[in-house]
Design a protein around this motif. Structure first.
Motif, PDB file in Angstrom:
ATOM      1  N   ASN A 161      52.532  39.327  76.581  1.00  0.00           N
ATOM      2  CA  ASN A 161      51.054  39.604  76.096  1.00  0.00           C
ATOM      3  C   ASN A 161      50.011  39.791  77.189  1.00  0.00           C
ATOM      4  O   ASN A 161      49.951  39.148  77.952  1.00  0.00           O
ATOM      5  N   ARG A 162      49.012  40.849  77.578  1.00  0.00           N
ATOM      6  CA  ARG A 162      47.658  40.873  77.759  1.00  0.00           C
ATOM      7  C   ARG A 162      46.713  40.419  77.454  1.00  0.00           C
ATOM      8  O   ARG A 162      46.295  40.455  76.080  1.00  0.00           O
ATOM      9  N   VAL A 163      46.424  39.443  77.600  1.00  0.00           N
ATOM     10  CA  VAL A 163      44.867  38.462  76.961  1.00  0.00           C
ATOM     11  C   VAL A 163      44.087  38.571  77.955  1.00  0.00           C
ATOM     12  O   VAL A 163      43.597  38.254  78.626  1.00  0.00           O
ATOM     13  N   THR A 164      42.686  38.735  76.875  1.00  0.00           N
ATOM     14  CA  THR A 164      41.829  38.750  77.996  1.00  0.00           C
ATOM     15  C   THR A 164      40.892  38.032  76.814  1.00  0.00           C
ATOM     16  O   THR A 164      40.328  36.976  76.587  1.00  0.00           O
ATOM     17  N   ASP A 165      40.773  36.698  78.520  1.00  0.00           N
ATOM     18  CA  ASP A 165      39.486  35.437  78.239  1.00  0.00           C
ATOM     19  C   ASP A 165      37.809  35.707  77.864  1.00  0.00           C
ATOM     20  O   ASP A 165      37.582  36.840  78.070  1.00  0.00           O
ATOM     21  N   ALA A 166      37.030  34.725  77.913  1.00  0.00           N
ATOM     22  CA  ALA A 166      35.697  34.339  77.353  1.00  0.00           C
ATOM     23  C   ALA A 166      35.252  35.770  78.557  1.00  0.00           C
ATOM     24  O   ALA A 166      34.799  36.273  77.742  1.00  0.00           O
ATOM     25  N   THR A 167      35.433  35.412  79.239  1.00  0.00           N
ATOM     26  CA  THR A 167      35.015  35.659  80.352  1.00  0.00           C
ATOM     27  C   THR A 167      35.050  37.365  80.649  1.00  0.00           C
ATOM     28  O   THR A 167      34.406  38.456  82.017  1.00  0.00           O
ATOM     29  N   GLY A 168      35.962  37.827  80.240  1.00  0.00           N
ATOM     30  CA  GLY A 168      36.106  39.934  80.287  1.00  0.00           C
ATOM     31  C   GLY A 168      37.882  39.937  80.803  1.00  0.00           C
ATOM     32  O   GLY A 168      38.619  40.638  81.713  1.00  0.00           O
ATOM     33  N   LYS A 169      38.242  38.504  81.377  1.00  0.00           N
ATOM     34  CA  LYS A 169      39.057  38.828  82.068  1.00  0.00           C
ATOM     35  C   LYS A 169      40.732  39.073  81.670  1.00  0.00           C
ATOM     36  O   LYS A 169      41.171  38.482  80.710  1.00  0.00           O
ATOM     37  N   ALA A 170      41.410  39.085  82.362  1.00  0.00           N
ATOM     38  CA  ALA A 170      42.948  40.038  81.572  1.00  0.00           C
ATOM     39  C   ALA A 170      43.816  38.183  82.600  1.00  0.00           C
ATOM     40  O   ALA A 170      43.689  38.873  83.320  1.00  0.00           O
ATOM     41  N   ARG A 171      45.164  38.643  81.956  1.00  0.00           N
ATOM     42  CA  ARG A 171      45.872  37.872  82.270  1.00  0.00           C
ATOM     43  C   ARG A 171      47.233  37.736  81.119  1.00  0.00           C
ATOM     44  O   ARG A 171      46.746  38.347  79.850  1.00  0.00           O
ATOM     45  N   LEU A 172      48.349  37.613  81.371  1.00  0.00           N
ATOM     46  CA  LEU A 172      49.597  37.919  81.095  1.00  0.00           C
ATOM     47  C   LEU A 172      49.917  36.424  80.537  1.00  0.00           C
ATOM     48  O   LEU A 172      50.288  35.393  80.907  1.00  0.00           O
ATOM     49  N   VAL A 173      50.542  36.763  79.060  1.00  0.00           N
ATOM     50  CA  VAL A 173      50.894  35.453  78.823  1.00  0.00           C
ATOM     51  C   VAL A 173      52.076  35.629  78.207  1.00  0.00           C
ATOM     52  O   VAL A 173      52.416  36.749  77.419  1.00  0.00           O
ATOM     53  N   GLY A 174      53.079  34.724  77.596  1.00  0.00           N
ATOM     54  CA  GLY A 174      53.801  34.597  76.741  1.00  0.00           C
ATOM     55  C   GLY A 174      53.644  34.842  75.274  1.00  0.00           C
ATOM     56  O   GLY A 174      52.884  34.329  74.587  1.00  0.00           O
ATOM     57  N   ASP A 175      54.993  34.746  74.332  1.00  0.00           N
ATOM     58  CA  ASP A 175      55.179  34.101  73.320  1.00  0.00           C
ATOM     59  C   ASP A 175      55.191  33.252  73.081  1.00  0.00           C
ATOM     60  O   ASP A 175      54.718  32.167  71.543  1.00  0.00           O
ATOM     61  N   VAL A 176      54.963  31.422  73.644  1.00  0.00           N
ATOM     62  CA  VAL A 176      55.378  30.512  73.469  1.00  0.00           C
ATOM     63  C   VAL A 176      53.923  29.547  74.388  1.00  0.00           C
ATOM     64  O   VAL A 176      54.203  30.572  75.277  1.00  0.00           O
ATOM     65  N   ASP A 177      53.814  28.958  73.655  1.00  0.00           N
ATOM     66  CA  ASP A 177      52.035  28.652  74.301  1.00  0.00           C
ATOM     67  C   ASP A 177      53.058  26.907  75.811  1.00  0.00           C
ATOM     68  O   ASP A 177      53.140  26.141  74.735  1.00  0.00           O
ATOM     69  N   PHE A 178      52.585  28.037  76.287  1.00  0.00           N
ATOM     70  CA  PHE A 178      53.644  26.874  77.538  1.00  0.00           C
ATOM     71  C   PHE A 178      52.469  25.836  78.021  1.00  0.00           C
ATOM     72  O   PHE A 178      53.462  24.943  78.192  1.00  0.00           O
ATOM     73  N   ALA A 179      51.891  25.491  78.173  1.00  0.00           N
ATOM     74  CA  ALA A 179      50.733  24.043  78.003  1.00  0.00           C
ATOM     75  C   ALA A 179      51.136  23.197  77.289  1.00  0.00           C
ATOM     76  O   ALA A 179      51.491  22.283  77.715  1.00  0.00           O
ATOM     77  N   SER A 180      51.942  23.478  75.836  1.00  0.00           N
ATOM     78  CA  SER A 180      51.866  22.666  74.863  1.00  0.00           C
ATOM     79  C   SER A 180      53.750  22.005  75.069  1.00  0.00           C
ATOM     80  O   SER A 180      53.872  20.908  75.008  1.00  0.00           O
ATOM     81  N   VAL A 181      54.274  23.298  75.650  1.00  0.00           N
ATOM     82  CA  VAL A 181      56.084  23.397  75.182  1.00  0.00           C
ATOM     83  C   VAL A 181      56.498  22.660  76.502  1.00  0.00           C
ATOM     84  O   VAL A 181      56.773  21.956  76.652  1.00  0.00           O
ATOM     85  N   GLN A 182      55.602  22.921  77.317  1.00  0.00           N
ATOM     86  CA  GLN A 182      56.605  22.762  78.568  1.00  0.00           C
ATOM     87  C   GLN A 182      56.111  21.057  78.658  1.00  0.00           C
ATOM     88  O   GLN A 182      58.178  20.413  78.989  1.00  0.00           O
TER      89      GLN A 182
END
Length: 288
Positions: free
Chosen positions: A235-256
Motif C-alpha cells: 500500500n502506498r501511503v502519504t505522510d503529513a509532509t506529502g512523502k509517499a512510502r510503501l507499507v503492508g497490511d500488517v502494522d509492522f512496528a507493533s507486530v514485530q
C-alpha cells in the motif's frame, strides 16, 4: 517479550534464485539455441504498474530472459489485446505471457487471461493451471503465493499440522495461497473483509498470511505471540509532509516484537513474486 521477530528476507532469497536461474539459462540456451522469452502486456499509464513492469524487465535482463513486452494506450480495445495474445501464443520465442493488472475498467481481464496458452501462463492464473493446483498436479503456480511458500521453505518453517490463517480470498493470492498451505499439510482457515471478529480468527494462527490491501489492518492484539507473519500487502501511503512510502497490511512496528518471524514491506514478498515469475518462464522454456 523483549525479543524481536526474525525478518524473512525475500530480497536476499530472490537475488539468490535469480543467480540460480541465470546459471540454468546459460546451460539450457546452448541446447535450445535461443534465450527464454517473457512478454509482459501493459495497458495505460498506472505508475505503480509501470514500476512493476520495469522491475520485471530488469530482472529478466539479469537472468538472461528476452523481453517481448508491449505497452498499449489506455484506449486499447479488448480485440486488440486478444489479437496480441494470439500472436504471442504462436510465437516460438515466447515462453511466458503476462497481462499486468489492474486493467482499465472497459477491459475484461478474466477473458484476456483465459486467452493465454496454459503452457505460457507465466502468472499461473489460467483456469487450467489453477485446476492443477486444486488437484495437486504439477503445473505453473500463481507467483505471489508460490513466492510465500518458497520463502517459508528457505527459513525451514515446518507447516505440517500448523494452524494457518489466510486473510484475503482473491484469485491472485488468497485462494491459491490456501491451497498451497493445505498441500503442505497445514490446517487452513480463510478469512476476509466480511469475517466477523477478524482478530479472534487471526489469533489462532501459527502462520498468518495477510493479503487484503489495507494498511495496518493487522495490529499486535490480533497476532498470537510467536506466530509467523507473512505480509503480502503493498500500500502506498502519504505522510503529513506529502512523502509517499510503501507499507503492508500488517502494522509492522507493533507486530514485530510479538511475532517469531515477519516479512518486511518492501523487501519481503514483492521480490519473491518476481523471482517466481522468472522461474515459471524458465520452467515453460525447459518444457519446450
Amino acid at each position: 517479550m523483549s525479543s524481536t521477530a526474525q525478518l524473512l528476507d525475500g530480497k536476499a532469497l530472490a537475488n539468490g534464485l535469480q543467480t540460480e536461474l541465470m546459471q540454468q539459462v546459460q546451460v539450457l540456451q546452448v541446447h535450445m539455441g535461443r534465450p527464454p522469452g517473457l512478454a509482459v502486456l501493459m495497458v495505460g499509464d498506472n505508475p505503480a504498474s509501470a514500476a512493476y513492469v520495469r522491475n520485471k524487465e530488469r530482472a529478466c535482463a539479469n537472468v538472461g530472459i528476452a523481453s517481448f513486452g508491449q505497452h498499449f494506450p489506455a484506449t486499447a480495445t479488448q480485440a486488440e489485446l486478444e489479437q496480441a495474445i494470439a500472436t504471442l501464443n504462436r510465437d516460438d520465442r515466447v515462453d511466458g505471457i503476462l497481462v499486468q493488472l489492474p486493467l482499465p475498467d472497459h477491459l475484461d481481464a478474466v477473458a484476456l487471461l483465459n486467452q493465454i496458452e496454459p503452457s505460457k501462463d507465466a502468472d499461473g492464473l489460467h483456469p487450467v493451471n489453477l485446476g492443477r493446483l486444486v488437484r495437486g498436479e504439477p503445473g505453473l503456480r500463481s507467483c505471489t503465493p508460490a513466492g510465500v511458500m518458497r520463502l517459508l521453505e528457505a527459513y525451514k518453517v515446518n507447516l505440517k499440522g500448523q494452524q494457518a490463517v489466510v486473510i484475503g480470498r482473491s484469485i491472485l493470492v488468497g485462494k491459491p495461497q490456501a491451497l498451497m498451505l493445505l498441500e503442505a499439510d497445514a490446517t487452513v482457515t480463510i478469512a476476509h473483509s466480511r469475517t466477523p471478529d477478524l482478530g479472534a480468527i487471526a489469533r489462532t494462527a501459527d502462520v498468518l498470511v495477510v493479503a487484503v490491501g489495507r494498511p495496518a489492518l493487522i495490529t499486535a492484539e490480533m497476532v498470537k505471540p510467536g506466530a509467523i507473519v507473512v505480509d503480502v500487502g503493498m500500500n502506498r501511503v502519504t505522510d503529513a509532509t506529502g512523502k509517499a512510502r510503501l507499507v503492508g497490511d500488517v502494522d509492522f512496528a507493533s507486530v514485530q516484537p510479538i511475532a517469531k518471524m515477519i516479512t518486511p514491506v518492501p523487501g519481503g514478498i514483492g521480490p519473491m513474486t518476481v523471482a517466481m515469475l522468472l522461474q515459471n518462464t524458465v520452467l515453460s522454456y525447459r518444457e519446450r
